[in-house]
Enzyme design. Structure first.
Site, mmCIF file in Angstrom:
data_model
loop_
_atom_site.group_PDB
_atom_site.id
_atom_site.type_symbol
_atom_site.label_atom_id
_atom_site.label_comp_id
_atom_site.label_asym_id
_atom_site.label_seq_id
_atom_site.Cartn_x
_atom_site.Cartn_y
_atom_site.Cartn_z
ATOM 1 C CE LYS B 96 32.478 -34.173 17.774
ATOM 2 N NZ LYS B 96 33.322 -33.447 16.441
ATOM 3 C CB SER B 174 32.379 -34.498 12.931
ATOM 4 O OG SER B 174 33.031 -34.508 14.270
ATOM 5 C CB SER B 198 34.955 -32.157 13.431
ATOM 6 O OG SER B 198 34.707 -33.057 12.483
#
Lengths: 95, 507
Positions: B96, B174, B198
């Site tokens: 990420k 997210s 998330s």
């Protein structure tokens, strides 16, 4: 609760955010609806409740007060927008 | 579903037995590498080609690090040849774009950090990819909501991510890029972070398994901060077994993170095979109340029956303060964010506005230009609730309600081993359908936020489909009980095949 545009502008100033008048209008409405959502908290009975700042009951660790990191100023300043002689450059603050 | 044989291939042909590398489990990839069925370079090249072919339809990567990936693959092949490989050596992974990677742009999906090349690695990046680490190959940096603020991956400065199950829908957020990449077979697994759901909500929306460990279990050093008392790193993968392998390598004490917990890590992989007979699973009635879509409810209840048939004991419980978790979160998280994001000043790194005359103007214009709308909203909400005259009514009150939510879980875990509920209220929604209504967007996380407020581990795994779209089942465990969560998920996955379904068009 609803926020006035003056309050919004004050908050934006405290947060150091510049915005257009249109944006300020839009944010005023949106922040008011967010504050309506969080107003539900007022229903909770919390007279005898200790506030919880952190999920784990732990205290800050201590370490010996010795130098463990090397000086990496050049590396860190390599990503800075403006530096001179190892210093960060900003607009003049003091006349 | 495995990708079947191509047209003109007949049963019995050698090609019929061929399983594409991107459908293999992490364990099978490790065995393939050790037995020289394929090299890490071949495996890495396979993923890089898939990214090139499929990612334009998804936008799941912000940066693809092909050159470094192949160099890491060659190093892994050397380790494999020398017999010095661990279980993950040579296996690719996506990061990420919230984790600092030395020499590689680390943007947090913000214009503010579009030009930021991290000067150092996050601890987990060293653990997974470093010379003394697990030897995994980094494919690139995944798209996400800007500064991890969002539940749909639509707040990214690099554009929204599409859900591989229906590219007209969101992948959740997210960690939307991480899940889209893994679901589409553009990475075997990916790192992710979870401040209010998330990891779990996007995993649920894309048929993946995602785990957020206990707060403090995985180092936050080098992970760009959003809300420091809630942020925790974890992993998304296709199965609980895959997730266990990666989480094992990420976890552990780190002296560079003052909230890291000094405590040995359980054997996550070794714990997968335990039977679940006699396990007590609590169903909080608040998680099945109004607001949960009928289709999702049916799928979650079918999973409950499955676990019951496997010997688990199901008991109804109550977490009475859980309806207050969303309002509590939207005070605590913005308050911490407004403080954390004050570091972006246009002076030391990140975006700096041009043509500036005063220091105040430099701050205001750099931040006004560099942050997107959702980040600005949260900074302002945080500034407001911390300001003089409102602190007690909002921030202090939220911290007290947080304690009530924590006490609910403490009480629940006196009588049950884990807590089960839905991960999200419904299947993935359409792109653009909630972007103008922040409050509707926030309510997506109604079932996931409480675990962050309490700091307990939680995970999501697929429990079926509604109209071709995946539904997630959430498991929440007691502190440091990641092994138990993964064990239950693994046992469920041995008995079901939801997790083996792949989205069409990405075979």
């Amino acid at each position: 609760m609803s926020l006035t545009i003056e309050q919004l502008k004050q908050v934006a100033h405290l947060a150091r955010l510049e915005m257009t008048p249109d944006q300020a209008d839009h944010y005023t409405q949106q922040l008011s609806s967010i504050l309506d959502l969080v107003d539900q908290l007022q229903q909770a009975k919390t007279d005898q409740v200790e506030p919880m700042a952190h999920p784990l009951e732990m205290s800050q660790r201590l370490r010996p007060d010795t130098v463990t990191e090397t000086n990496q100023r050049d590396v860190f300043q390599s990503v800075a927008p403006s530096v001179e002689d190892g210093l960060y450059v900003v607009p003049k603050v003091i006349e | 579903m495995r990708a079947g044989p191509g047209p003109g291939v007949h049963p019995g042909d050698i090609a019929f037995k061929y399983e594409p590398m991107h459908t293999l489990s992490i364990k099978a990839l490790g065995e393939g590498l050790k037995t020289k069925k394929f090299s890490s370079r071949e495996l890495t090249q396979h993923y890089l080609s898939r990214i090139e072919r499929h990612d334009p339809a998804l936008n799941s990567y912000i940066t693809v690090t092909a050159e470094q990936a192949l160099a890491q693959a060659d190093a892994a092949d050397a380790r494999l040849a020398a017999g010095e490989a661990g279980p993950l050596t040579g296996i690719p992974l996506a990061q990420k774009d919230i984790f600092c990677t030395a020499g590689v742009r680390t943007s947090c999906a913000s214009k503010m950090l579009d030009n930021f090349v991290a000067p150092y690695n996050a601890t987990i990046v060293d653990k997974l990819h470093g010379a003394d680490g697990a030897g995994m190959v980094m494919l690139g940096k995944c798209n996400m909501d800007e500064f991890a603020m969002g539940s749909s991956n639509e707040t990214s400065w690099y554009g929204p991510v599409k859900n591989p199950w229906d590219t007209g829908r969101v992948p959740g957020g997210s960690s939307g890029g991480s899940v889209a990449a893994v679901a589409a077979g553009l990475a075997p697994a990916a790192t992710a972070t979870d401040t209010g759901g998330s990891i779990r909500q996007p995993a649920a929306l894309t048929n993946l398994t995602g785990i957020k460990p206990t707060y403090g279990r995985v180092s936050r050093y080098g992970m760009i901060a959003f809300a420091s008392s809630l942020d925790q790193a974890g992993v998304v993968a296709r199965t609980a077994e895959d997730a266990a392998y990666v989480l094992q390598a990420m976890s552990g004490f780190d002296p560079r993170d003052s909230t890291s917990v000094e405590r040995p890590v359980d054997d996550l992989v070794g714990g997968l095979e335990r039977p679940i007979k006699g396990l007590r699973i609590g169903l909080p009635k608040e998680y099945f109340a109004e607001g949960l879509a009928d289709g999702a409810r049916e799928r979650v209840m079918a999973a409950v029956e499955q676990l019951r048939s496997m010997g688990a004991e199901i008991v109804e419980i109550s977490l009475p303060n859980s309806p207050l978790s969303v309002p509590t979160y939207y005070v605590v998280a913005p308050a911490e964010a407004s403080s954390n994001l004050s570091r972006y000043d246009g002076v030391r790194y990140g975006h700096r506005a041009e043509g500036i005359k005063t220091l105040e103007e430099l701050y205001k214009r750099s931040r006004g230009e560099g942050f997107g709308a959702e980040v600005q909203r949260r900074i302002m909400v945080g500034t407001y609730v911390l300001s003089h005259g409102y602190y007690d009514a909002y921030y202090l009150q939220a911290q007290k309600v947080r304690k009530l939510i924590y006490d609910d879980f403490r009480r629940a875990f006196e009588s049950v081993d884990l807590v089960l509920g839905p991960t999200a209220t419904d299947v993935a929604f359409e792109l653009g359908s909630k972007t103008d209504d922040p409050v509707a967007m926030y309510l997506n996380d109604i079932y996931t936020i409480a675990a962050n407020l309490a700091g307990i581990p939680a995970m999501s795994l697929s429990c079926g489909f509604v109209d071709g779209l995946p539904v997630g089942l959430q498991l929440m465990g007691n502190y440091f009980d990641e092994a138990r969560l993964l064990n239950v998920a693994h046992q469920y996955q041995l008995a079901t095949d939801w997790h083996q379904q792949h989205p069409r068009g990405f075979e």
